[in-house]
Every structure is written in C-alpha cells, then in structure tokens.
Write a protein that holds these residues in place. Sequence first.
Motif, mmCIF file in Angstrom:
data_model
loop_
_atom_site.group_PDB
_atom_site.id
_atom_site.type_symbol
_atom_site.label_atom_id
_atom_site.label_comp_id
_atom_site.label_asym_id
_atom_site.label_seq_id
_atom_site.Cartn_x
_atom_site.Cartn_y
_atom_site.Cartn_z
ATOM 1 N N PRO A 25 1.902 -54.392 43.843
ATOM 2 C CA PRO A 25 0.462 -54.158 43.655
ATOM 3 C C PRO A 25 -0.382 -54.625 44.831
ATOM 4 C CG PRO A 25 1.408 -55.107 41.682
ATOM 5 C CD PRO A 25 2.472 -55.193 42.741
ATOM 6 N N LEU A 26 0.130 -55.573 45.593
ATOM 7 C CA LEU A 26 -0.672 -56.057 46.722
ATOM 8 C C LEU A 26 -0.841 -54.974 47.786
ATOM 9 C CD1 LEU A 26 0.679 -59.685 47.065
ATOM 10 C CD2 LEU A 26 -1.550 -58.950 46.207
ATOM 11 N N TRP A 31 -1.118 -51.699 46.988
ATOM 12 C CA TRP A 31 -1.689 -50.488 46.388
ATOM 13 C C TRP A 31 -2.946 -49.988 47.089
ATOM 14 C CZ3 TRP A 31 -1.343 -51.638 40.385
ATOM 15 C CH2 TRP A 31 0.004 -51.495 39.994
ATOM 16 N N VAL A 32 -3.861 -50.885 47.301
ATOM 17 C CA VAL A 32 -5.136 -50.450 47.889
ATOM 18 C C VAL A 32 -4.887 -49.802 49.248
ATOM 19 C CG1 VAL A 32 -7.367 -51.182 48.770
ATOM 20 C CG2 VAL A 32 -6.507 -52.132 46.615
ATOM 21 N N ALA A 73 -5.191 -46.075 47.683
ATOM 22 C CA ALA A 73 -6.594 -45.976 47.260
ATOM 23 C C ALA A 73 -7.249 -44.685 47.744
ATOM 24 C CB ALA A 73 -7.384 -47.195 47.727
ATOM 25 N N ASP A 74 -7.043 -44.341 49.008
ATOM 26 C CA ASP A 74 -7.671 -43.119 49.534
ATOM 27 C C ASP A 74 -7.116 -41.869 48.857
ATOM 28 O OD1 ASP A 74 -9.391 -44.365 51.297
ATOM 29 O OD2 ASP A 74 -7.878 -44.462 52.878
ATOM 30 N N TYR A 75 -5.816 -41.881 48.672
ATOM 31 C CA TYR A 75 -5.181 -40.738 48.026
ATOM 32 C C TYR A 75 -5.738 -40.531 46.614
ATOM 33 C CZ TYR A 75 -1.578 -37.849 45.857
ATOM 34 O OH TYR A 75 -0.921 -36.850 45.181
ATOM 35 N N PHE A 124 -8.480 -41.676 45.356
ATOM 36 C CA PHE A 124 -9.911 -41.354 45.413
ATOM 37 C C PHE A 124 -10.107 -39.861 45.682
ATOM 38 C CE2 PHE A 124 -13.777 -40.920 48.097
ATOM 39 C CZ PHE A 124 -14.712 -41.215 47.112
ATOM 40 N N VAL A 148 -10.595 -44.992 40.224
ATOM 41 C CA VAL A 148 -9.541 -45.582 41.048
ATOM 42 C C VAL A 148 -9.368 -47.054 40.649
ATOM 43 C CG1 VAL A 148 -8.871 -46.258 43.385
ATOM 44 C CG2 VAL A 148 -9.890 -44.020 42.990
ATOM 45 N N GLN A 149 -10.476 -47.734 40.517
ATOM 46 C CA GLN A 149 -10.426 -49.134 40.117
ATOM 47 C C GLN A 149 -9.780 -49.299 38.735
ATOM 48 O OE1 GLN A 149 -13.598 -51.732 41.091
ATOM 49 N NE2 GLN A 149 -13.839 -52.476 39.000
ATOM 50 N N PHE A 182 -5.968 -48.818 38.890
ATOM 51 C CA PHE A 182 -5.223 -49.986 39.371
ATOM 52 C C PHE A 182 -5.166 -51.076 38.298
ATOM 53 C CE2 PHE A 182 -6.290 -48.848 44.031
ATOM 54 C CZ PHE A 182 -5.087 -48.170 44.160
#
Lengths: 205, 95
Positions: free
Chosen positions: A25-26, A28-29, A33-35, A37, A54-55, A58
Amino acid sequence: MGISFMTPNNSNNGSMLKDTIAVDPLQWVAKYADYLFTYAVTRLNDDEQARDLVQETFLAALERLDRFEGKSSERTWLTAILKNKIVDVYRKKSSGLSGMTAHLDGEEEQDFFDNVTGHWKTVHSPRVFGIEDPGQLDKKEFTRILQQCMQKLPALWLSVFTMKHMDDAPTENICTELKVTPSNFWVIIHRAKLSLRACLQKNWI
Amino acid sequence: MSQLKDIIYNCKKATSLIERKQIGRLTLREHVELRIHLAFCSVCRIFRRQSIAINRMVKILFNDAQERGTKLDDAFKKSLQERIEDKLNKNGKNL
C-alpha cells in the motif's frame, strides 16, 4: 486491458510466487493514483468526485487487504473496487430522476422524428460534418467536445451509455445495477445516441 | 405495400435498429428491414457512420486521457499518501 504497462512482477499470475505479488500500500499512490484518477474522471467527468473516489478506493482496499489473493494484479484489484464505487455514483445520480422523462440540460427534449411518418425532421437530420472518418479527426478537440456532450445527457442515460460503450458491461448487469427494464435500456441507448450525435453536430465545426 | 412504405420511412425505428445491431442482436426480420431501409435512406446511412464513429471514440476516451497524462495534483497525492500511512500504522497497532 492495458496490462502491458505493468511492472515485471505482473508476469506472475500463479500462486507459486506469492511473495512477489504481495500488496504494498505504501506504493499505491505513486503507482496507481493517476491511473485510477483517469479511469474515474473519464467515466464521471467530474474532477472532484474522481479524486474522492480514488481516495475512497485506497481506503476501502486497506480495509480488506486480507482479501487480496494475488490472483490479479494490484492494479486490477484496485480498479475493480473503484468500478463498484463508480456504479454506486451512477445509481445515486440516476435514482430519483425518472430517467425516461429527464430532459436534456436546459434544452427541451427534442423529437427528432416526424410523428406521422417516422422520418427525420429536416432540422434534426444528420449531415456529414467530419466525424465520419475518425482517422481524419483532430482527436484532442473531438474528445473534448464529446465529453462535453456526454455531460449533457441525463444522469441515467449517461450511466447506461458509459457502462455499455466504455466498459462493455453485459446488458443484463446494467439493467440490474441501474434498475432499468430491458426495453427501457434500449430506449435509453437509442435516445442517448440521438442526443449525443445531435450535440456533436451542433458543436463540431 | 404499406408495410414496405413503413420500413422505408421509419427512420426512428431504423436508427434504433442501428444502435441495437452494434451492441446486441437483431432478428432476421429486423436485419432485413434495416437493410432495406438503409438502401433507400441516405440520412440514416450518415447516421450509421457517425454512430459507429462515436462508439469508437468513446471506447478510446480512457486510453486517450491516459496518453495525455491526466494527473492528480501533487498536494492531493501527498495527503493521500499520509492518510494511507496513518491508517497502516493504526492497523499495525491493532494487530
């Protein structure tokens, strides 16, 4: 689709190498995140809502880390969670509106056809306006107008249209998830395309 | 004869068949009706070309947006990262 973008550890689709497909998970962003979004924003056309989803995706994924089995890639797994959240949004947006009577934003429901003959009304007749050969298109500009025109569709129509045409969802699933009857489904698909096409003809110069 | 006239004039029905044909199935009868209609109706032939083009463009909207590099802003990403770390730490303590 688009798996080719994946990092090398995606090639392990068995369970033999379980440790290499473990979730992280560290990362993931940075990685997704862009994908995610982009995935959400092309389906909702709403930046803020897309960010929120997105938030939420996660955070929801963190809650069920133990259920990630490594059968699919992390990205596929996260996308599936996001997808469900998008359908929730569709459902919320389109319930309450009776989809069939919902009018186009600011515009009167157009009747494209002559009631008696069923023939196109002259004002609404499709004309060739340059989108017939996608190869020749200024894609960027067209995409922009296409998205604007999609936004003008009533929420339920847009939901049905997007699920069908972007995501290739089976018709039965769309009907169940958005609570529309099969015959209404086809009416919506038809009306949505008529409206969308008319909007493009009007705005594409 | 009036049946044939109905097929030739009814663009509302023809356009609906055009849509159904692209994502579902037509009966043999519908298939024939549509072919007859399109043979006579140049307007619906334009509609069909445009409809197919629109479907194709919608399919590639997402890939297109990715290529264009649609992105979340860094501030939001940073706060997202912090929330995730926060949550992981908390979960860790609960275990």
